[in-house]
Design a protein around this motif. Structure first.
Motif, PDB file in Angstrom:
ATOM      1  N   GLU A  80       3.511  -8.216  -0.197  1.00  0.00           N
ATOM      2  CA  GLU A  80       3.902  -7.246  -1.215  1.00  0.00           C
ATOM      3  C   GLU A  80       5.372  -6.832  -1.019  1.00  0.00           C
ATOM      4  OE1 GLU A  80       2.481  -5.916  -3.799  1.00  0.00           O
ATOM      5  OE2 GLU A  80       0.317  -6.228  -3.571  1.00  0.00           O
ATOM      6  N   GLY A  81       6.193  -7.110  -2.021  1.00  0.00           N
ATOM      7  CA  GLY A  81       7.570  -6.648  -2.013  1.00  0.00           C
ATOM      8  C   GLY A  81       8.461  -7.290  -0.981  1.00  0.00           C
ATOM      9  N   ARG A  82       8.108  -8.477  -0.504  1.00  0.00           N
ATOM     10  CA  ARG A  82       8.958  -9.150   0.473  1.00  0.00           C
ATOM     11  C   ARG A  82       8.809 -10.664   0.360  1.00  0.00           C
ATOM     12  NH1 ARG A  82       6.882 -10.113   5.963  1.00  0.00           N
ATOM     13  NH2 ARG A  82       4.600 -10.072   5.985  1.00  0.00           N
ATOM     14  N   ILE A  83       9.707 -11.368   1.036  1.00  0.00           N
ATOM     15  CA  ILE A  83       9.710 -12.825   1.015  1.00  0.00           C
ATOM     16  C   ILE A  83       9.423 -13.344   2.419  1.00  0.00           C
ATOM     17  CG2 ILE A  83      11.038 -14.901   0.472  1.00  0.00           C
ATOM     18  CD1 ILE A  83      12.789 -13.272  -1.360  1.00  0.00           C
ATOM     19  N   VAL A  84       8.567 -14.359   2.496  1.00  0.00           N
ATOM     20  CA  VAL A  84       8.319 -15.049   3.752  1.00  0.00           C
ATOM     21  C   VAL A  84       8.597 -16.533   3.550  1.00  0.00           C
ATOM     22  CG1 VAL A  84       6.584 -13.370   4.494  1.00  0.00           C
ATOM     23  CG2 VAL A  84       5.860 -15.417   3.238  1.00  0.00           C
ATOM     24  N   ARG A  85       8.854 -17.233   4.651  1.00  0.00           N
ATOM     25  CA  ARG A  85       9.055 -18.674   4.616  1.00  0.00           C
ATOM     26  C   ARG A  85       7.852 -19.371   5.229  1.00  0.00           C
ATOM     27  NH1 ARG A  85      12.760 -21.589   1.863  1.00  0.00           N
ATOM     28  NH2 ARG A  85      12.981 -23.067   3.589  1.00  0.00           N
ATOM     29  N   HIS A  86       7.415 -20.427   4.557  1.00  0.00           N
ATOM     30  CA  HIS A  86       6.323 -21.242   5.100  1.00  0.00           C
ATOM     31  C   HIS A  86       6.472 -22.660   4.571  1.00  0.00           C
ATOM     32  CE1 HIS A  86       2.422 -22.429   6.630  1.00  0.00           C
ATOM     33  NE2 HIS A  86       2.146 -22.944   5.437  1.00  0.00           N
ATOM     34  N   GLY A  87       6.485 -23.616   5.476  1.00  0.00           N
ATOM     35  CA  GLY A  87       6.529 -25.011   5.083  1.00  0.00           C
ATOM     36  C   GLY A  87       7.723 -25.378   4.226  1.00  0.00           C
ATOM     37  N   GLY A  88       8.844 -24.708   4.454  1.00  0.00           N
ATOM     38  CA  GLY A  88      10.034 -24.986   3.665  1.00  0.00           C
ATOM     39  C   GLY A  88      10.075 -24.290   2.326  1.00  0.00           C
ATOM     40  N   LEU A  89       9.119 -23.399   2.068  1.00  0.00           N
ATOM     41  CA  LEU A  89       9.056 -22.668   0.805  1.00  0.00           C
ATOM     42  C   LEU A  89       9.293 -21.180   1.031  1.00  0.00           C
ATOM     43  CD1 LEU A  89       5.832 -24.272  -0.735  1.00  0.00           C
ATOM     44  CD2 LEU A  89       8.203 -24.909  -1.212  1.00  0.00           C
ATOM     45  N   SER A  90       9.966 -20.545   0.085  1.00  0.00           N
ATOM     46  CA  SER A  90      10.125 -19.093   0.076  1.00  0.00           C
ATOM     47  C   SER A  90       9.059 -18.508  -0.847  1.00  0.00           C
ATOM     48  CB  SER A  90      11.517 -18.699  -0.417  1.00  0.00           C
ATOM     49  OG  SER A  90      12.513 -19.197   0.449  1.00  0.00           O
ATOM     50  N   ILE A  91       8.228 -17.615  -0.308  1.00  0.00           N
ATOM     51  CA  ILE A  91       7.087 -17.052  -1.037  1.00  0.00           C
ATOM     52  C   ILE A  91       7.214 -15.537  -1.052  1.00  0.00           C
ATOM     53  CG2 ILE A  91       4.567 -16.854  -1.108  1.00  0.00           C
ATOM     54  CD1 ILE A  91       4.504 -19.447   0.622  1.00  0.00           C
ATOM     55  N   ALA A  92       7.107 -14.934  -2.230  1.00  0.00           N
ATOM     56  CA  ALA A  92       7.183 -13.473  -2.374  1.00  0.00           C
ATOM     57  C   ALA A  92       5.972 -12.980  -3.152  1.00  0.00           C
ATOM     58  CB  ALA A  92       8.464 -13.058  -3.091  1.00  0.00           C
ATOM     59  N   GLY A  93       5.725 -11.664  -3.076  1.00  0.00           N
ATOM     60  CA  GLY A  93       4.570 -11.103  -3.766  1.00  0.00           C
ATOM     61  C   GLY A  93       4.863  -9.775  -4.432  1.00  0.00           C
ATOM     62  N   LEU A  94       4.284  -9.589  -5.613  1.00  0.00           N
ATOM     63  CA  LEU A  94       4.333  -8.318  -6.345  1.00  0.00           C
ATOM     64  C   LEU A  94       2.963  -8.111  -6.985  1.00  0.00           C
ATOM     65  CD1 LEU A  94       7.856  -8.627  -8.037  1.00  0.00           C
ATOM     66  CD2 LEU A  94       7.226  -6.968  -6.275  1.00  0.00           C
ATOM     67  N   GLY A  95       2.077  -7.414  -6.283  1.00  0.00           N
ATOM     68  CA  GLY A  95       0.711  -7.237  -6.773  1.00  0.00           C
ATOM     69  C   GLY A  95       0.578  -6.070  -7.730  1.00  0.00           C
ATOM     70  N   GLY A  96      -0.668  -5.825  -8.131  1.00  0.00           N
ATOM     71  CA  GLY A  96      -0.978  -4.700  -9.005  1.00  0.00           C
ATOM     72  C   GLY A  96      -0.926  -5.050 -10.477  1.00  0.00           C
ATOM     73  N   SER A  97      -1.412  -4.111 -11.279  1.00  0.00           N
ATOM     74  CA  SER A  97      -1.457  -4.286 -12.730  1.00  0.00           C
ATOM     75  C   SER A  97      -0.730  -3.143 -13.411  1.00  0.00           C
ATOM     76  CB  SER A  97      -2.916  -4.321 -13.209  1.00  0.00           C
ATOM     77  OG  SER A  97      -3.469  -3.004 -13.191  1.00  0.00           O
ATOM     78  N   LEU A  98      -0.636  -3.225 -14.730  1.00  0.00           N
ATOM     79  CA  LEU A  98      -0.127  -2.102 -15.505  1.00  0.00           C
ATOM     80  C   LEU A  98      -0.997  -0.872 -15.266  1.00  0.00           C
ATOM     81  CD1 LEU A  98       0.768  -3.802 -18.896  1.00  0.00           C
ATOM     82  CD2 LEU A  98       2.363  -2.497 -17.473  1.00  0.00           C
ATOM     83  N   ARG A  99      -0.354   0.279 -15.203  1.00  0.00           N
ATOM     84  CA  ARG A  99      -1.097   1.518 -14.990  1.00  0.00           C
ATOM     85  C   ARG A  99      -1.832   1.886 -16.281  1.00  0.00           C
ATOM     86  NH1 ARG A  99      -1.361   5.078 -11.291  1.00  0.00           N
ATOM     87  NH2 ARG A  99       0.454   4.261 -10.162  1.00  0.00           N
ATOM     88  N   TYR A 100      -3.172   1.962 -16.190  1.00  0.00           N
ATOM     89  CA  TYR A 100      -3.977   2.353 -17.340  1.00  0.00           C
ATOM     90  C   TYR A 100      -4.832   3.582 -17.058  1.00  0.00           C
ATOM     91  CZ  TYR A 100      -7.491  -0.500 -14.876  1.00  0.00           C
ATOM     92  OH  TYR A 100      -8.347  -1.032 -13.937  1.00  0.00           O
TER      93      TYR A 100
END
Length: 216
Positions: A80-100
């Motif tokens: 969540e909110g950061r980048i990690v490296r794995h297997g030569g790939l940069s992977i980031a995450g932004l979870g969650g949905s629209l606030r309802y």
């Protein structure tokens, strides 16, 4: 690199003791939210590979039959909110949905998600300088606005993701949240600029190599 992506729905073919025999070459797992933590733990333990995850709008504290509380799947890496490296790939995450609803965990307005996205910019600039690409894979729970969206507001996507794809051109955006089993007439694979967008509700297996195309 073979990647197993999971989200939202428990799939018997995945929650199976012969998973390793069926998918012997999986190199990592990407979890896009709204799954029991024990399910994620089973998958990463059975496959014996790293798992990177974000939260869905229904995630939060989960309770085991023993009464033990979990706030995250053990052994998995929260991106969540950061980048990690794995297997030569940069992977980031932004979870969650629209606030309802006002009290929901892992729900955001578009402005709140945009602020979360901005916070990734320094890391993406560094990765571009170091590795030649801002970002390879962005895993999210909700889709981008107008792409793979459901008909009701809770299943709409974020405009912030369009902004990120326009400016930083990740190779893939992988999301969940929008269930095909609900009868929604949506796509499961789309292109937006240089980004391939995949809906992984249930599971998918994809092949990703550094600086090459995605093969499903």
């Amino acid at each position: 690199m073979q990647i197993l992506t999971i989200s939202d729905e428990l799939v018997p073919a995945v929650y199976s003791l012969n998973l390793k025999q069926r998918l012997p070459h999986v190199d990592c797992v990407l979890s896009c939210g709204d799954l029991p933590y024990y399910y994620i733990e089973f998958v990463l333990t059975t496959l014996q590979v790293p798992c990177f995850f974000v939260y869905g709008n229904h995630d939060g504290t989960q309770f085991l039959e023993s009464g033990e509380q979990r706030v995250a799947p053990r052994g998995a890496v929260n991106v969540e909110g950061r980048i990690v490296r794995h297997g030569g790939l940069s992977i980031a995450g932004l979870g969650g949905s629209l606030r309802y609803k006002p009290d929901g965990a892992y729900m955001y307005t578009d402005a709140e998600m945009m602020r979360r996205t901005w916070r990734l910019v320094p890391s993406m600039l560094f990765h571009h300088y170091r590795y030649g690409r801002y970002l390879d894979i962005l895993i999210t729970h909700a889709p981008p606005f107008g792409i793979h969206n459901g008909p009701n507001y809770p299943h709409h996507g974020f405009k912030a993701f369009l902004w990120l794809m326009d400016r930083f051109r990740p190779r893939y955006l992988i999301h969940g949240h929008v269930h095909l089993s609900y009868g929604y007439d949506i796509g499961i694979e789309s292109c937006y600029g240089e980004t391939t967008i995949l809906n992984t509700v249930g599971y998918r297996v994809i092949e990703v190599e550094p600086d090459s195309d995605c093969r499903l």
